[in-house]
Every structure is written in structure tokens, then in C-alpha cells.
Design an enzyme around this catalytic site. Structure first.
Site, PDB file in Angstrom:
ATOM      1  N   ASN A   7       0.877  -1.171   0.000  1.00  0.00           N
ATOM      2  CA  ASN A   7       0.000   0.000   0.000  1.00  0.00           C
ATOM      3  C   ASN A   7       0.915   1.220   0.000  1.00  0.00           C
ATOM      4  OD1 ASN A   7      -1.821   2.030   0.446  1.00  0.00           O
ATOM      5  ND2 ASN A   7      -2.722   1.142   2.295  1.00  0.00           N
ATOM      6  N   ARG A  91      -2.530  -2.132  -3.470  1.00  0.00           N
ATOM      7  CA  ARG A  91      -3.770  -1.382  -3.270  1.00  0.00           C
ATOM      8  C   ARG A  91      -3.705  -0.151  -4.178  1.00  0.00           C
ATOM      9  NH1 ARG A  91      -4.917   3.401   0.670  1.00  0.00           N
ATOM     10  NH2 ARG A  91      -7.145   3.647   0.285  1.00  0.00           N
ATOM     11  N   HIS A 181     -12.940   2.698  -0.322  1.00  0.00           N
ATOM     12  CA  HIS A 181     -13.026   1.615   0.682  1.00  0.00           C
ATOM     13  C   HIS A 181     -13.703   0.358   0.128  1.00  0.00           C
ATOM     14  CE1 HIS A 181     -13.194   4.784   4.191  1.00  0.00           C
ATOM     15  NE2 HIS A 181     -11.951   4.409   3.967  1.00  0.00           N
ATOM     16  N   ARG A 242     -12.457  15.323   7.458  1.00  0.00           N
ATOM     17  CA  ARG A 242     -13.152  15.664   6.205  1.00  0.00           C
ATOM     18  C   ARG A 242     -14.610  16.006   6.461  1.00  0.00           C
ATOM     19  NH1 ARG A 242     -11.484  10.217   3.301  1.00  0.00           N
ATOM     20  NH2 ARG A 242      -9.424  10.143   4.234  1.00  0.00           N
TER      21      ARG A 242
END
Ligand code: AMP
Length: 397
Positions: A7, A91, A181, A242
Site C-alpha cells: 500500500n 492497493r 473503501h 473531512r
């Protein structure tokens, strides 16, 4: 077969080595500050041995070389050589409308991932650097697989993924909802069907991934039909830093008042908003819960807002699917914050949901509702690395 899961960010590289015979993690680690002063690797083997050192990593190639050393030669080594590794799974944040599933990384796929950097400028370019560095370090013969955060959401119908803006922004710039996700939502919804001992094709599941980033997905018959994150992971409901969904005119109003550029707005709404922005305390859920307990009213407000918004999203997906059989909580907050789960479920008693307080207090994978609850609610720890490793194995086999 051993699968190396990567990742990569622009200055970081998280990895795990997973033995697919028993799906056990052999080691995991993190390279940080790639390309800047003070690069370091922190590596840990399954038996608890640790290798940590500061070493120059001007690019991702040196980071991978450090990982090879950690895995094959350090005191925390777990394999003799990288030849023991069958494939590498990456990923990838943005697969656009091109990648509807995971794929072997061919030169054409790499080119597409690079071009999709226009939609994910903070992520895809870093993934491309990592893939190229892997080719340099391990050779082009070592199979590499891309697993996209967006591909699970590619089954959404147009009525769910289109934005009500002039159509040319979709045709000219591909502005639409992509979600994020996806690997996690896919993993926990499949696991939920397994636990329920039902065919996922017959189930309506709402999965709530609540961590630093948060998203909720409606999974009908095993396919995503809607999800809360949008064009980017900024959309949906409030997260650690966020905003989630915001009235666009609030954005233009603030921009005019403070003479802000698009880059300023991106920073404010991505990094300084959400639970941190409202509470003024922290983006970390634990700190904000602790502050609220001590009487901090803004911390309490942030908590109240987030839980209310989660419940509203769940309600909207019950409507979108015309029902729900199960709700799943996952992610750092979803898996650990029993009070949040209880409060969110408290908004949903109209669905016949009854939380079992004792079960809700347990750790790990659990059903947290009573047996007579009309909708079952589960906590299912996510495991995106394992999901990436499984896809990688399936493709290289
Ligand atoms: P993630 O991004 O999935 O790693 O989740 C990070 C979030 O999970 C942070 O806001 C943490 O405060 C929260 N978290 C982690 N552990 C706990 C816990 N035991 N109780 C409440 N929140 C937690």
C-alpha cells in the site's frame, strides 16, 4: 504461496507478507519519509521480532530494497529470498470506470492507472512509482496485481453515481461518484453473508466502514448499489478531518469571504474539517470522546453530528434497497466504539433493531443484536490486506 501486499503513498510504503496456506501474516512494516530527510523502516515479524532503522530512501526503489533486507537478512527476517514470494498485490485508490475488478498489471494497465492520476492526484501517481520500483527491484517476471478501492462500486447504477450538474462535466472530465473503501465493503459484506449462513445474493446489507475515513455502502445481492463517498473520499458524512457532503454555496461563500484558492479549499475541507474542525480537539475519535466526557461541548456536538449523520445514511440506504437484512460496523471506530454503535442503532429502532448491550461490549467479530431483532447488526473487523492477497492469489493462479 506467499503474497506480498503493498500500500504505497507518495512518501510512505506499508506492506505485509501473507502466507496463503493459512492466511497468516508473516511480517508487516512501514517505510516512511521516502524522498525526504530521515527516511526509516519499521518492520515486525509475526513472532514479535522488530527491525527498525533510518536509511536513505530517495525513491520507492530504495524503500523496497530496505524491505527486502528486512524480510530476508535482518534479525526479523521471515524468508530466505524474494524468490519465495509468488506475487505482489497493490492497493490502488482509483480505478475509474475502467477497472471493474482486480487485474494483473500489464504495461497497458499500468498506463491506465497512471492516466487515472487525474482523478486521484495524491494517490495513483504514488502507486505507479511503487509498481515501477517493484519491477526494478524484483524484475518484470514477478507477477503484480492491482486491487482497486473503487472497483466494488462499479456496479452502481447511473442514477446513483451521476451528479446533478451539467452533463458535459461527466463526458468531458468523468466527474461522477466512484466511491472508496471498496475492498473493505466487499470483504465485510461477504463475511457477513458467511456468518449468517446465507447466500449473499439473497441479502440486503449496509456496511459502515468507520475509521479516519468513513463510508457507508448499500450491498444488494452482493453488489454495491450505492455508496457515500463520491468523486473523491471527501463526500458522504463527516469524518476525522473531512467534511462529507456540504452545500456547494457554503463553499463559494467561504471562498469569497476569505479569498481562498481551490488548493486552500481542498486543504480546509480535507484536513481541517470534520470531527477535528467542529470539536477543535482532535481528529482522533478517542480524544474527542474523552473531551466530551470532561464536558467539552464542541466535542460532544461533533460526536452527536457524526452519529446522527451515520444513522441518516443508513436510513437512506434502507430506502434505496427497500429493506435491510443486516448492518455491519467495521474500521477503527466501527470495531471499537460500542457507544457509537449503540447510539446509531438507537436511531434505527423503527427497523426493529434491538441491541444486546452485553454483546455490543465484546471485542472482535460479533453479532450485537438480540436474537429477536428484526435486522441483525454485526461488528466484523475488516482486513483489506487479506482481501488484496486473496485477489492476487486468485489472479496469479
Ligand atoms: P482506522 O482509520 O480504521 O485505523 O480508524 C482510526 C480511528 O479509530 C481513530 O479515530 C481512532 O480514534 C478510532 N479508534 C481506534 N481504536 C479505538 C477504540 N478502542 N475506541 C474508540 N475509537 C477507536
Amino acid at each position: 504461496m506467499k503474497i506480498f501486499v503493498v500500500n504505497a503513498g507518495s512518501s510512505s510504503l506499508k506492506y505485509q507478507l501473507i502466507d496463503m496456506e493459512n492466511e497468516q501474516v508473516l511480517c508487516k512494516g512501514l517505510c516512511e519519509r521516502i524522498g525526504v530527510e530521515g527516511s526509516c523502516i519499521s518492520h515486525k515479524s509475526a513472532d514479535g521480532k522488530v527491525y527498525e532503522t533510518e536509511t536513505p530512501m530517495p525513491t520507492h526503489s530504495e524503500a523496497f530494497q530496505s524491505v527486502v533486507f528486512a524480510m530476508t537478512k535482518s534479525d526479523a527476517k521471515v524468508i530466505d529470498s524474494f524468490d519465495d514470494i509468488s506475487a505482489i498485490g497493490h492497493r490502488i485508490v482509483q480505478g475509474g470506470s475502467i477497472f471493474k475488478g482486480s487485474c494483473i498489471i500489464t504495461p497497458e494497465a499500468l498506463n491506465d492507472i497512471e492516466e487515472l492520476g487525474a482523478l486521484a492526484p495524491l494517490h495513483n501517481p504514488a502507486h505507479v512509482l511503487a509498481i515501477k520500483a517493484c519491477i526494478e527491484t524484483f524484475g518484470s517476471e514477478k507477477p503484480q496485481v492491482a486491487v482497486f478501492d473503487t472497483s466494488f462500486h462499479q456496479t452502481m447504477p447511473a442514477k446513483a453515481y451521476m451528479f446533478p450538474i451539467p452533463y458535459k462535466y461527466f463526458t468531458d472530465y468523468k466527474v461522477r461518484k466512484y466511491g472508496a473503501h471498496g475492498t473493505s465493503h466487499n470483504f465485510v459484506s461477504s463475511r457477513c453473508a458467511e456468518i449468517m449462513d446465507k447466500d449473499i445474493k439473497d441479502l440486503k446489507i449496509i456496511t459502515c466502514h468507520l475509521g479516519n475515513g468513513c463510508s457507508i455502502t448499500a450491498v444488494k445481492g452482493g453488489e454495491c448499489i450505492d455508496t457515500s463517498m463520491g468523486f473523491t473520499p471527501l463526500d458522504g458524512f463527516m469524518m476525522g478531518t473531512r467534511t462529507g457532503t456540504l452545500d456547494p454555496s457554503a463553499i463559494t461563500f467561504i471562498a469569497e469571504k476569505e479569498n481562498l484558492s481551490p488548493a486552500d479549499l481542498n486543504r480546509i475541507f480535507n484536513k481541517e474539517s470534520g470531527v477535528l474542525g467542529v470539536s477543535g480537539v482532535s481528529n482522533d475519535n478517542r480524544d474527542v470522546v474523552a473531551a466530551a466526557k470532561e464536558g467539552n461541548e464542541r466535542a460532544q456536538l461533533a460526536i452527536d453530528m457524526q452519529r446522527y449523520q451515520i444513522a441518516k445514511f443508513i436510513g437512506s440506504y434502507v430506502a434505496a434497497m427497500n429493506g435491510v437484512d443486516a448492518i455491519v460496523f467495521t474500521g477503527g471506530i466501527g470495531e471499537n466504539d460500542a457507544a457509537l454503535r449503540a447510539e446509531v442503532c438507537g436511531y434505527l429502532t423503527y427497523l426493529g433493531i434491538t441491541v444486546d448491550t452485553d454483546k455490543n461490549a465484546l471485542r472482535g467479530e460479533n453479532k450485537i443484536t438480540t436474537d429477536d431483532s428484526r435486522v441483525s447488526v454485526y461488528v466484523i473487523p475488516t482486513n483489506e490486506e487479506l482481501a488484496i492477497a486473496r485477489d492476487t492469489l486468485a489472479l496469479v493462479k
